[in-house]
Motif scaffolding. Structure first.
Motif, mmCIF file in Angstrom:
data_model
loop_
_atom_site.group_PDB
_atom_site.id
_atom_site.type_symbol
_atom_site.label_atom_id
_atom_site.label_comp_id
_atom_site.label_asym_id
_atom_site.label_seq_id
_atom_site.Cartn_x
_atom_site.Cartn_y
_atom_site.Cartn_z
ATOM 1 N N GLU A 107 -14.415 15.616 24.839
ATOM 2 C CA GLU A 107 -14.343 14.796 26.048
ATOM 3 C C GLU A 107 -12.906 14.620 26.535
ATOM 4 O OE1 GLU A 107 -16.311 11.155 25.178
ATOM 5 O OE2 GLU A 107 -18.332 12.028 25.217
ATOM 6 N N VAL A 108 -11.967 14.582 25.603
ATOM 7 C CA VAL A 108 -10.559 14.404 26.002
ATOM 8 C C VAL A 108 -9.776 15.703 25.921
ATOM 9 C CG1 VAL A 108 -10.581 11.986 25.307
ATOM 10 C CG2 VAL A 108 -9.781 13.718 23.680
ATOM 11 N N GLY A 109 -10.342 16.717 25.290
ATOM 12 C CA GLY A 109 -9.649 17.979 25.093
ATOM 13 C C GLY A 109 -8.894 17.981 23.775
ATOM 14 N N LEU A 110 -8.827 19.139 23.135
ATOM 15 C CA LEU A 110 -8.222 19.216 21.806
ATOM 16 C C LEU A 110 -6.750 18.800 21.781
ATOM 17 C CD1 LEU A 110 -8.588 19.918 18.842
ATOM 18 C CD2 LEU A 110 -8.111 22.311 19.408
ATOM 19 N N PRO A 111 -5.900 19.232 22.723
ATOM 20 C CA PRO A 111 -4.490 18.804 22.657
ATOM 21 C C PRO A 111 -4.339 17.285 22.732
ATOM 22 C CG PRO A 111 -4.712 20.689 24.119
ATOM 23 C CD PRO A 111 -6.101 20.230 23.801
ATOM 24 N N GLU A 112 -5.085 16.638 23.644
ATOM 25 C CA GLU A 112 -4.995 15.178 23.762
ATOM 26 C C GLU A 112 -5.567 14.509 22.525
ATOM 27 O OE1 GLU A 112 -4.419 11.283 25.438
ATOM 28 O OE2 GLU A 112 -3.427 13.230 25.521
ATOM 29 N N ALA A 113 -6.657 15.057 22.001
ATOM 30 C CA ALA A 113 -7.239 14.493 20.782
ATOM 31 C C ALA A 113 -6.237 14.548 19.635
ATOM 32 C CB ALA A 113 -8.515 15.245 20.410
ATOM 33 N N ALA A 114 -5.552 15.672 19.493
ATOM 34 C CA ALA A 114 -4.551 15.794 18.429
ATOM 35 C C ALA A 114 -3.432 14.773 18.619
ATOM 36 C CB ALA A 114 -3.999 17.210 18.397
ATOM 37 N N ARG A 115 -3.005 14.576 19.860
ATOM 38 C CA ARG A 115 -1.962 13.588 20.130
ATOM 39 C C ARG A 115 -2.416 12.185 19.759
ATOM 40 N NH1 ARG A 115 -0.499 9.746 23.362
ATOM 41 N NH2 ARG A 115 -2.409 9.864 24.621
ATOM 42 N N LEU A 116 -3.647 11.850 20.138
ATOM 43 C CA LEU A 116 -4.181 10.526 19.826
ATOM 44 C C LEU A 116 -4.281 10.315 18.316
ATOM 45 C CD1 LEU A 116 -7.020 10.310 22.509
ATOM 46 C CD2 LEU A 116 -4.954 8.895 22.419
ATOM 47 N N VAL A 117 -4.709 11.333 17.604
ATOM 48 C CA VAL A 117 -4.807 11.230 16.149
ATOM 49 C C VAL A 117 -3.425 11.007 15.537
ATOM 50 C CG1 VAL A 117 -5.313 12.534 14.039
ATOM 51 C CG2 VAL A 117 -6.960 12.538 15.934
ATOM 52 N N THR A 118 -2.447 11.766 15.980
ATOM 53 C CA THR A 118 -1.091 11.597 15.458
ATOM 54 C C THR A 118 -0.571 10.192 15.737
ATOM 55 O OG1 THR A 118 -0.588 13.951 15.711
ATOM 56 C CG2 THR A 118 1.274 12.438 15.602
ATOM 57 N N ASP A 119 -0.762 9.721 16.960
ATOM 58 C CA ASP A 119 -0.267 8.387 17.330
ATOM 59 C C ASP A 119 -0.960 7.280 16.543
ATOM 60 O OD1 ASP A 119 1.397 9.615 19.122
ATOM 61 O OD2 ASP A 119 0.245 9.070 20.915
ATOM 62 N N SER A 120 -2.202 7.521 16.132
ATOM 63 C CA SER A 120 -2.948 6.484 15.405
ATOM 64 C C SER A 120 -2.412 6.260 14.005
ATOM 65 C CB SER A 120 -4.428 6.864 15.317
ATOM 66 O OG SER A 120 -4.647 7.899 14.361
ATOM 67 N N GLY A 121 -1.808 7.295 13.413
ATOM 68 C CA GLY A 121 -1.338 7.181 12.039
ATOM 69 C C GLY A 121 -2.435 7.293 11.003
ATOM 70 N N LEU A 122 -3.634 7.648 11.424
ATOM 71 C CA LEU A 122 -4.767 7.751 10.508
ATOM 72 C C LEU A 122 -4.856 9.133 9.882
ATOM 73 C CD1 LEU A 122 -7.539 5.995 12.634
ATOM 74 C CD2 LEU A 122 -6.268 5.006 10.720
ATOM 75 N N ARG A 123 -5.411 9.181 8.674
ATOM 76 C CA ARG A 123 -5.821 10.450 8.092
ATOM 77 C C ARG A 123 -7.123 10.917 8.757
ATOM 78 N NH1 ARG A 123 -4.991 7.457 3.455
ATOM 79 N NH2 ARG A 123 -7.239 7.388 3.023
ATOM 80 N N VAL A 124 -7.331 12.204 8.770
ATOM 81 C CA VAL A 124 -8.607 12.782 9.187
ATOM 82 C C VAL A 124 -9.322 13.254 7.930
ATOM 83 C CG1 VAL A 124 -9.730 14.634 10.480
ATOM 84 C CG2 VAL A 124 -7.722 13.475 11.437
ATOM 85 N N SER A 125 -10.533 12.745 7.705
ATOM 86 C CA SER A 125 -11.259 13.102 6.478
ATOM 87 C C SER A 125 -12.182 14.291 6.670
ATOM 88 C CB SER A 125 -12.052 11.898 5.954
ATOM 89 O OG SER A 125 -12.888 11.374 6.964
ATOM 90 N N SER A 126 -12.632 14.536 7.902
ATOM 91 C CA SER A 126 -13.485 15.698 8.177
ATOM 92 C C SER A 126 -13.675 15.812 9.680
ATOM 93 C CB SER A 126 -14.857 15.570 7.497
ATOM 94 O OG SER A 126 -15.660 14.608 8.171
#
Length: 297
Positions: free
Chosen positions: A56-75
C-alpha cells in the motif's frame, strides 16, 4: 478490594518481553505506519510484517518507515500458494514469490539489528476440481526447489508453515510439522525452515517429537502463538484467540521450542474479528499482558 482483570483491555501497561513480536495480522486494520508506531510505543521491540500493507505504501517507503521505527522485523507474511499445475497460474505465483523474497531481504535489512529475513510460506490448497493431495504436495515441493537458490542467494529463509488439517482443501496441503520437515530437510537449513504455529500444531500427537526434529536440524525459522477458542466461528479462518482464552498449552509447547534451540522472536498472530475491531493500541497492550502470563521464555 477487587483485583483488576489481567487479560482485559483497560489494565495498566506492562513491560513487554524482549522477544515478543506483534504480527501485523493481529492489528489488521492498522496501516503500516500506524502499526509500527503502536507496537513501538507499547515498548514491543519487534513486528511481523504482511505484504499487503507494505504494498500500500510501496517497498521503499515501507523500508524507510521500518528503519525509522527502530523495530526488528521478525518475518514477512506471506508467500506460497503454488500447488497449481504447470501453466500461467503457477508461473505467476512463482514470480510473485520471487518478488516476496526480494521484499523480505529489503525489509529485514531495514529493521533493527536482530531482524530475521524469514518469508512465511503457506502451501496452497487443492486446485479446483482436484482431490490429489499427493500431487499438490509434490508441486509445492517442486516450487520450493525452484525458489530455494534465489532465497539462499539473498539470505532469505523460506519458512514452510503447516496449517491445521481443516484448511487442507483450500489453503494448505501441508498439515503437520512432520510433512513440512520432510520437504524442508531436502534443502540447506539456512534457506528452508519451518514455522511452529501453536494454533496449527497443538493437536498433533507427534508434535513434541517433530519440534525436537526441527531443532536438531536447525529448521525452526519462526515460532508463532495464539489460542484455539471454541466454538469455532462460521469462518474458521477467524478462529484464533488471544493466548489464555482457549485450549492450548503454551507452556509445554514453548518449553519444547526452547529445548530445540530456538532463540528468535516469538510472534503473536491472531485472526479474530472482535480483536480486529478493537483499538490497535489496546490490542497490543493486551497482547503484552497475555504473552507474559502464558508464554514462558
Amino acid at each position: 478490594m477487587t483485583t483488576p482483570p489481567t487479560n482485559g483491555l483497560n489494565t495498566a501497561p506492562q513491560q513487554p518481553s524482549t522477544r515478543l513480536s506483534v504480527n501485523q495480522a493481529t492489528i489488521k486494520y492498522a496501516g503500516l505506519g500506524e502499526a509500527l508506531r503502536v507496537v513501538r510505543d507499547t515498548g514491543v521491540q519487534s513486528i511481523g510484517l504482511w505484504r499487503e500493507p507494505v504494498a500500500e505504501v510501496g517497498l521503499p517507503e515501507a523500508a524507510r518507515l521500518v528503519t525509522d521505527s527502530g523495530l526488528r522485523v521478525s518475518s514477512l507474511c506471506r508467500g506460497g500458494f503454488f500447488t497449481a499445475v504447470e501453466g500461467p497460474t503457477r508461473r505467476a505465483s512463482l514470480d510473485d514469490n520471487r518478488r516476496a523474497i526480494d521484499e523480505t531481504a529489503t525489509l529485514a535489512a531495514a529493521g533493527a539489528p536482530g531482524s530475521a529475513a524469514v518469508l512465511v510460506l503457506v502451501a496452497g490448497g487443492l486446485p479446483d476440481g482436484s482431490t490429489d493431495l499427493t500431487g499438490a504436495r509434490a508441486r509445492m515441493r517442486d516450487a520450493v526447489a525452484e525458489l530455494e537458490p534465489e532465497a539462499r542467494a539473498t539470505g532469505v529463509t523460506l519458512a514452510l508453515e503447516p496449517l491445521h488439517p481443516m484448511y487442507a482443501a483450500d489453503r494448505a496441503v501441508l498439515s503437520t510439522l512432520g510433512q513440512a520437515l520432510d520437504i524442508a530437510e531436502q534443502f540447506p537449513a539456512e534457506a528452508v525452515g519451518v514455522v511452529v504455529d501453536t494454533f496449527h500444531i497443538w493437536w498433533d500427537p507427534a508434535v513434541a517429537e517433530q519440534i525436537a526434529r526441527a531443532g536438531a536440524s536447525g529448521r525452526i525459522a519462526s515460532y508463532q502463538v495464539c489460542d484455539w477458542v471454541t466454538p469455532l466461528p462460521a469462518d474458521v479462518l477467524l478462529a484464533r484467540g488471544m493466548m489464555g482464552d482457549g485450549h492450548i498449552d503454551f507452556a509445554t509447547l514453548t518449553r519444547a521450542v526452547t529445548a530445540a534451540g530456538y532463540t528468535g522472536d516469538v510472534e503473536v498472530e491472531i485472526f479474530n474479528q472482535k480483536i480486529w475491531d478493537s483499538d490497535p493500541a489496546a490490542v497490543v497492550e493486551r497482547t503484552v499482558r497475555a504473552f507474559a502470563e502464558t508464554v514462558p521464555l
